[in-house]
Design an enzyme around this catalytic site. Structure first.
Site: not given
Length: 652
Positions: A29-30, A109, A278, A302, A395, A398
């Protein structure tokens, strides 16, 4: 210098491919950061030499004005769904009746958003959403910020590829934790988060949210012979391709694959909702062709919603912004689709009665659409109680009496002063589709309400930065940021305000239709039922709801208060005559304007007939450039597009 910059771009793109696509980095990374900083410095010194595929394009910082529509050269079709082995066997029988030796490729999927990428001479030219399959939205600047999408291919190809953009689960958790800390509404699921990110106007946000992709199709003509060959080619070109797939002619093997994937589903780093099967041969695909909506050579299995047993401990009755009182079940915790679920919706009082659901029952819980936990039914063999579910008559917020209208399935509180309704109304008012006040999520509204700083939506515009500093979690910077977001919302086009008022039956689409017709909220408020009902055939139900709302004195007072705070009550994209000076012209605004706010300039251009877009292309007729105009101006000049300044716009 140009040679060194090209060398850096090529190296950094190769390293990015190794890191994001191949998961096999060859440098630290450096080392990558060192080369990247060198490139940034050189590009700042030589902006004329910046390459189209430079990795610095991924950083963000560009704020878009909106998304242009994009006509797909190759349509995107939906897939036929299957929910059982029998449906897969029927698909197999249909294919094999014509092509007995056909084999299939089965792949995961991904539960994300379909995107289409078009490359010209190997350079990314267009990234677009699926839309309706024929027309999507041009999100090119946003897809450039997705790290595993190549900006330049190794070969100078003209190619269109299709894939799925998704948000990894770990990133989803990180973003929601951050949003919770910021007082913003959390995303419901990774798919929603990915969708919201792809449609962000601020590309910096896109870059920060670490979206990822899997590609599965070459939409443009290909010389490959099979679907599996296509995926191998796409992977070789530098795109991410999901490695988990099989090729077989046996539906038994495909079913075994589906079962294995289903067992592993909760342990994947990303969400999936099924398996796509497919026909592998592209020649057979072409022979089978398409129905109106879907290819005949593919089907999507699915997964059924996962179901678990839990004990119903108690029920909370919650009041929404329209007064509907919704029951939520508190449950013994269960693991469901990868998350711990201890609360689930009971929908409404009629649902409870129909299913005879009682406190103490063992119930079956599932995630509706793999998203919202819901109680499906009671396990009657485990019932231990004989008492019916107690249903509130007052309710819970209230204390007003609740009503159960004959034509409704829910209980309703009709007290306009109900605290819960007011709070939910404030949350709705500040939401993205309404006034879009960034940073004013449910937790912030709760704090404002508790501190008695807001009691109605107009109070929001009387707040200042010092008010927010009274609230837990706010510092000077976050207070100023929220105040700025509130001030910016005053300039919204009035259809967002109308939607934010929360009038029953008036959604975002209806709000825009109404303001396009009436021009201002004041005109709408004084219109009669017949005039409102006639707008695009909206009808009397919506018209009467609007008239009832504006007939109330408090609604008239609210409009006056909002106007006194400088909130815009006019539609900023009014219809214009066909012979208007800019009628039919596509115009781009760029740079800093000295005398007009950007929203004012956009409104003026639209009032003169222009279509104002956010990016310059060959379809652009005119660019209005202020000071410090950058790449849009340069592109316009390179394309020979007419450029005007702010003074020209002021004189019109």
């Amino acid at each position: 210098m140009e040679k060194r910059m090209k060398e850096l771009v090529d190296k950094l793109n190769q390293y990015a491919k190794e890191y994001y696509t191949e998961d096999n980095p060859s440098v630290s990374d450096a080392e990558y950061d060192k080369l990247y900083r060198e490139l940034v410095t050189l590009e700042a010194e030589h902006p004329e030499l910046v390459q189209a595929d430079s990795p610095t394009h991924r950083v963000g910082g560009l704020v878009l004005d909106g998304f242009e529509k994009y006509q797909h050269e190759y349509p995107l079709y939906s897939l036929q769904d299957a929910f059982s082995r029998e449906e897969l066997d029927a698909f197999d029988k249909r294919v094999k009746s014509e092509f007995p030796n056909a084999d299939y490729m089965a792949e995961l999927k991904i539960d994300g958003l379909s995107i289409s990428l078009t490359y010209v001479d190997g350079i990314l030219q267009v990234g677009a959403t699926r839309g309706d399959g024929s027309v999507g939205e041009n999100i090119t600047e946003n897809v450039k910020r997705i790290s595993d999408i190549p900006l330049k291919l190794d070969q100078p190809l003209n190619i269109t590829v299709r894939g799925e953009c998704y948000l990894p689960r770990a990133e989803f958790e990180r973003i929601n934790t951050q949003r919770q800390e910021n007082g913003e509404a959390e995303f419901a699921n990774p798919r929603n988060a990915a969708a919201g990110t792809l449609r962000q106007l601020d590309t910096k946000v896109v870059a920060e949210r670490r979206l990822a992709t899997f590609f599965y199709q070459e939409a443009s003509p290909t010389e490959r012979l099979t679907q599996n060959d296509v995926l191998n080619e796409v992977a070789e070109l530098g795109f991410s391709v999901n490695p988990r797939r099989i090729v077989t002619s046996s539906m038994d093997e495909i079913w075994d694959f589906i079962q294995a994937v289903g067992q592993d589903r909760d342990h994947l780093a990303y969400d999936i909702d099924g398996v796509v099967i497919k026909v592998n041969s592209l020649a057979i695909q072409e022979e089978l062709g398409f129905t109106v909506k879907a290819p005949r050579w593919a089907i999507a299995y699915k997964f059924p919603a996962e179901e678990k047993e839990a004990k119903l401990l108690s029920v909370d009755w919650q009041v929404g912004r329209t007064g509907v009182v919704t029951p939520t079940a508190n449950l013994t915790p269960v693991q469901l689709a990868g998350t711990t679920v201890s609360r689930a919706t009971l929908h409404n009082v009629d649902y409870i009665t129909e299913k005879d659901i009682r406190i103490g029952d063992t119930v079956i819980v599932y995630k509706a659409g793999d998203i919202i936990p819901a109680v499906l039914r009671v396990v009657e063999s485990k019932r231990t109680t004989q008492e019916a579910m107690p249903v509130p008559s007052q309710c819970p917020s209230c204390g007003s009496g609740l009503l159960h209208f004959e034509d409704e399935v829910a209980l309703r509180c009709i007290n306009p002063s109900c605290p819960a309704q007011i709070k939910e109304g404030l949350i709705h008012f500040a939401s993205r589709d309404a006034m879009n006040i960034s940073g004013m999520g449910p937790s912030v509204v709760e704090k404002l309400f508790k501190a008695e700083l807001v009691k109605e939506v107009a109070d929001i515009y009387g707040l200042n930065s010092q008010d927010f500093l009274q609230l837990e979690g706010f510092k000077e910077k976050s207070a100023e940021k929220l105040y700025a977001a509130i001030q910016a919302s005053k300039e919204n086009s009035a259809e967002k305000l109308l939607y934010g008022l929360g009038i029953r039956h008036v959604g975002a689409k209806v709000s825009k239709q109404l303001l396009e017709s009436f021009g201002t909220i004041k005109e709408l408020a004084s219109a009669d039922v017949q005039a409102i009902a006639a707008v695009d055939g909206l009808g009397e139900v919506i018209a009467k709801s609007i008239q009832r709302y504006f007939a109330k004195e408090e609604a008239q007072v609210l409009l006056k208060e909002l106007e006194s705070y400088g909130v815009n009550l006019s539609y900023l994209g009014q219809k214009v005559a066909d012979d208007a000076i800019l009628s039919g012209k596509t115009v781009v605004l760029t740079g800093k304007l000295e005398h007009l706010k950007r929203s004012e300039a956009k409104a003026k251009l639209e009032a003169l007939g222009a279509k104002v877009t956010g990016s310059v292309s060959k379809k652009t007729d005119l660019v209005v450039a202020g000071s410090d105009a950058g790449s849009k101006l340069e592109k316009a000049q390179s394309l020979g597009i007419e450029v005007k300044d702010e003074a020209w716009l002021l004189d019109l």
